[in-house]
Design a protein around this motif. Structure first.
Motif, short mmCIF file in Angstrom:
data_model
loop_
_atom_site.label_atom_id
_atom_site.label_comp_id
_atom_site.label_asym_id
_atom_site.label_seq_id
_atom_site.Cartn_x
_atom_site.Cartn_y
_atom_site.Cartn_z
N TYR A 35 -1.41 11.06 7.00
CA TYR A 35 -0.46 9.94 7.17
C TYR A 35 0.12 9.54 5.83
O TYR A 35 -0.59 9.34 4.85
CB TYR A 35 -1.18 8.76 7.81
CG TYR A 35 -0.32 7.52 7.97
CD1 TYR A 35 0.46 7.35 9.11
CD2 TYR A 35 -0.28 6.54 6.99
CE1 TYR A 35 1.25 6.22 9.27
CE2 TYR A 35 0.51 5.41 7.13
CZ TYR A 35 1.27 5.26 8.28
OH TYR A 35 2.06 4.14 8.42
N GLN A 36 1.46 9.42 5.78
CA GLN A 36 2.16 8.97 4.58
C GLN A 36 3.18 7.88 4.94
O GLN A 36 3.91 8.02 5.93
CB GLN A 36 2.89 10.13 3.90
CG GLN A 36 1.97 11.12 3.20
CD GLN A 36 2.76 12.20 2.50
OE1 GLN A 36 3.33 13.08 3.13
NE2 GLN A 36 2.81 12.13 1.18
N TYR A 40 0.91 4.84 0.67
CA TYR A 40 0.29 6.02 1.25
C TYR A 40 1.16 7.27 1.07
O TYR A 40 0.81 8.34 1.56
CB TYR A 40 0.01 5.80 2.74
CG TYR A 40 -1.01 4.73 3.01
CD1 TYR A 40 -2.30 4.81 2.51
CD2 TYR A 40 -0.68 3.61 3.78
CE1 TYR A 40 -3.23 3.82 2.75
CE2 TYR A 40 -1.61 2.60 4.03
CZ TYR A 40 -2.88 2.72 3.52
OH TYR A 40 -3.81 1.74 3.76
N LYS A 58 0.85 -1.20 0.00
CA LYS A 58 0.00 0.00 0.00
C LYS A 58 0.89 1.25 0.00
O LYS A 58 1.75 1.40 0.86
CB LYS A 58 -0.92 0.00 1.22
CG LYS A 58 -1.94 -1.13 1.18
CD LYS A 58 -2.75 -1.24 2.43
CE LYS A 58 -3.70 -2.43 2.35
NZ LYS A 58 -4.41 -2.67 3.62
N LYS A 73 -3.36 9.36 3.50
CA LYS A 73 -4.65 9.23 4.18
C LYS A 73 -5.20 10.62 4.49
O LYS A 73 -4.45 11.60 4.51
CB LYS A 73 -4.48 8.43 5.47
CG LYS A 73 -4.19 6.95 5.25
CD LYS A 73 -4.20 6.20 6.57
CE LYS A 73 -3.97 4.70 6.36
NZ LYS A 73 -4.04 3.95 7.63
#
Length: 727
Positions: free
Chosen positions: A304-305, A295, A293, A300
């Motif tokens: 969030y990364q 990110y 995933k 998000k």
């Protein structure tokens, strides 16, 4: 106790040129107005605002925020007014303190309305000034840390539940995961103490082995990153108890089935390095493609990364790895607070990214709603993605886990409503009791007086309360039946030996035996006989010792006949029941236990002892009174059937490669079939003969190394026959 100098030292670390005069004045004022006030811990009340301010200093917030933290209770708990605060510390500090005070002042008529109003105020405060909510979270965090000083367990549980319902989700939605995790861990301890302690014990048992595994994986990662010239920091950590519990609950797993108890984090300097590190990890260990995933490319909503990937690491174990930059790591821990400038006289740039987009949208959509319940209905879905939000017929709000059923809802209302539940209407329509509820449903429970829970309910209920109450009723009924049967058996056996069972009860002889064997009551001992875990003859021998020799002489021939010449089948089961090899046993097909698996026995009627794996779902549904301790015999070299499922990308020669791995391990294949989806994903089901769970794990680890194999897992035999039908 935290001192003001500790807080000032932290501020100077992240803002060497900060003007801390505002904080000095706030501290002196707070100390004066709170003088004489004491917390439940016995400490001066001033310790609380100091702790809250210290938490905000850890978050590197601005001077106004930390001054407001020192003053956050003065309007509520002292004669000070908002005007007083504004005159002495400025309108900014006064605005924040008033906002925190409003969050504390709830005067709703019912608990449901109070919770809805609390959430409404929290959302509005976030849109107005996020610092209000950051102080409220820090306030709740310190209160949770000192919750032990509340003397009433019910008060502790209520505060902890409110924390799980409102404060932890708010922290998560703001991306402040260190606060969210600590709130959940403390609340878990006070709301579900037995579950908390059980997971604590299980984690501690596995800790030495897991720590060695962390060191092994970390060393391999360090070596690879150095080889690739990627300077980084690597962290390996255990998952929180609450997240382990939530995973077990949501996926119906036992502790030893939760594979990702450990998570690793690789922290680098730049985004290109993150993608290079992911490639390096995938060159070391096979990735599980559907677990990757990104990110970083798709952050998000709470900013969030990170890149998440799960690989098949050393020893064939799954390893979860997060890859991010140092800045991303700071944001991942501090969330929205990481974007709040600590420089004097500046505010967060609200045009940066989408930091406040979701908050603004919530408020814009709901600002005209006057009903707090309606506001809660529209907001809570966004904060509680793992739960559903349903209503009683009179509009009262109830929160349940996803896939909860009308039976869960009934027990949520009251234990008696759950027990007497015979039907349900969802949104006015009759539905089965196994119907999965959805957010927004209105549920009406139909009850029948005198009705009792059904064992079948255990197959679909989701809440701990429902499962516990249903099992308690079933166990009580089993015990009642066993008591009647046990008493009848004892009376007949004693009568044949010219003994009066009732007279021995009155004389205290039976009570003496119950006490020696550790039973709380005589009834428990009699039920034990009814369950077949002790014979009436054994009870007679203990109750009347002088008859033991005569009884032994009479029974020796029968015992010799039954025990000393077991059949070939009995001799080769490899199971010891209560220290004896020669008891009729059979292996359950629902879980196919193998030597090395933790096992438990279940006494059946007329078919001996059924052997199950300890984490078998069927054991959880059975009466605990019929469970008996069993163990694998040593030195047994028998083969047992085990079933596995292999998911892989389809390719030429794949089946031959898989069969070669199984054959090389010296394992016979009893049965095999496969399916291929239109997407090119192949699923193979094999039933193989193995000597132990260790041998099975070894061959599964080898199979995971076969080219294009994505997943190998152990399944029950029934899955093989039903797998193709269910697809």
């Amino acid at each position: 106790m935290i001192r003001i100098t500790d807080i000032l030292d932290k501020i100077y670390e992240y803002s060497p040129d900060a003007d801390v005069s505002l904080i000095d004045r706030a501290y002196i004022y707070s100390a004066r107005v709170h003088e004489g006030q004491v917390r439940l811990s016995g400490e001066p009340y001033l310790s609380h605002p100091l702790e809250v301010a210290n938490i905000l200093a850890d978050m590197k917030l601005d001077m106004e925020s930390i001054a407001a933290a020192l003053l956050h209770d003065v309007i509520e708990d002292t004669p000070a007014t908002k005007e007083d605060i504004a005159d002495m510390f400025g309108p900014g500090v006064a605005h924040i303190v008033e906002g925190v005070t409003k969050l504390s002042a709830l005067h709703a008529s019912t608990k449901v309305a109070q919770q809805a109003e609390s959430l409404r105020k929290m959302i509005l405060a976030m849109a107005d000034d996020i610092r209000v909510v950051l102080i409220k979270l820090a306030d709740r965090l310190h209160n949770m840390r000192t919750l032990k000083y509340h003397k009433k367990p019910e008060k502790q549980a209520a505060i902890a539940q409110e924390t799980l319902d409102i404060y932890a989700p708010i922290a998560a939605r703001l991306g402040i995961f260190w606060i969210k995790n600590e709130l959940e861990e403390i609340a878990f301890f006070y709301t579900l103490r037995e579950e908390h302690d059980r997971i604590l014990t299980l984690v501690n048992k596995a800790k030495d082995e897991q720590e060695a595994y962390i060191n092994e994986v970390s060393a391999s990662l360090h070596y690879k990153m150095e080889e690739m010239e990627l300077p980084c920091q690597i962290k390996g950590r255990f998952k929180s108890f609450y997240s382990i519990y939530q995973k077990m609950l949501s996926q119906g797993l036992e502790f030893d089935e939760v594979y990702d108890l450990i998570a690793f984090r690789i922290i680098l300097d730049t985004v290109p390095q993150c993608y290079a590190a992911m490639g390096a990890v995938h060159s070391m260990w096979k990735p599980i493609y559907y677990k990757i995933k990104d990110y970083i490319g798709n952050p998000k909503p709470n900013m969030y990364q990170s890149i998440h990937t799960t690989v098949i690491g050393p020893k064939g174990e799954r390893v979860e790895i997060q890859i991010r930059t140092h800045e991303m790591d700071r944001v991942a821990e501090s969330g929205i607070a990481a974007h709040w400038s600590y420089k004097e006289g500046t505010r967060i740039d609200e045009n940066t990214g989408e930091l406040f987009a979701w908050i603004r949208n919530l408020v814009e959509n709901q600002e005209n709603l006057k009903d707090p319940d309606e506001f809660l209905e529209n907001v809570r879905i966004d904060l509680y993605p793992g739960e559903i939000y349903v209503f009683t017929p009179v509009g009262e709000i109830k929160t349940l886990p996803k896939k909860a059923t009308p039976v869960d809802f009934a027990y949520r209302i009251h234990t008696e409503v759950g027990a007497q539940c015979t039907g349900a209407r969802v949104n006015g329509k009759l539905v089965p009791l196994s119907h999965e509820l959805r957010t927004g449903d209105t549920i009406e429970i139909i009850t029948t007086k005198g009705h009792n829970p059904s064992r079948d309910w255990l197959n679909f209920v989701k809440t701990v309360k429902a499962k516990t109450k249903i099992r308690a009723y079933i166990n009580a009924r089993e015990k009642e039946r066993s008591y009647s049967l046990g008493r009848e058996m004892c009376e007949k056996t004693f009568r044949k030996r010219n003994q009066n069972f009732n007279a021995l009860i009155k004389s205290g002889d039976i009570a003496r035996v119950a006490d020696i064997l550790g039973f709380k009551t005589i009834d428990d001992l009699i039920a034990h006989v009814g369950f077949g875990q002790m014979t009436a003859l054994q009870l007679l021998k203990r109750a009347v010792p002088e008859f033991e020799k005569d009884l032994e002489d009479a029974d020796d021939a029968l015992i010799e006949k039954i025990v000393s010449r077991p059949s070939d089948k009995q001799r080769t089961t490899g199971i010891i029941v209560k220290g004896l090899n020669d008891i009729l046993v059979r292996f359950s097909k629902c879980c196919n236990p193998l030597p090395g698996d933790p096992i438990i026995g279940y006494i059946t009627q007329g078919q001996g002892v059924a052997i199950h794996r300890k984490n078998c779902i069927n054991i959880l549904k059975m009466s605990s009174e019929r469970v008996i301790e069993v163990e694998w015999a040593s030195g047994i070299k028998e083969s047992y059937p085990a079933s596995i499922c292999i998911k892989t990308d389809d390719r030429h020669g794949l089946l031959a490669d898989i069969a070669a791995v199984i054959s090389k391990a010296g394992i016979n294949i009893l049965n095999a079939h496969s399916e291929t989806s239109v997407e090119g994903i192949s699923i193979f089901y094999f039933t193989i003969m193995v000597e132990s769970s260790a041998q099975l794990k070894k061959v599964m680890a080898e199979l995971r190394r076969v080219k294009t194999v994505n997943e190998v897992k152990r399944v029950i035999t029934e899955d093989i026959t039903s797998g193709s039908q269910s697809k």
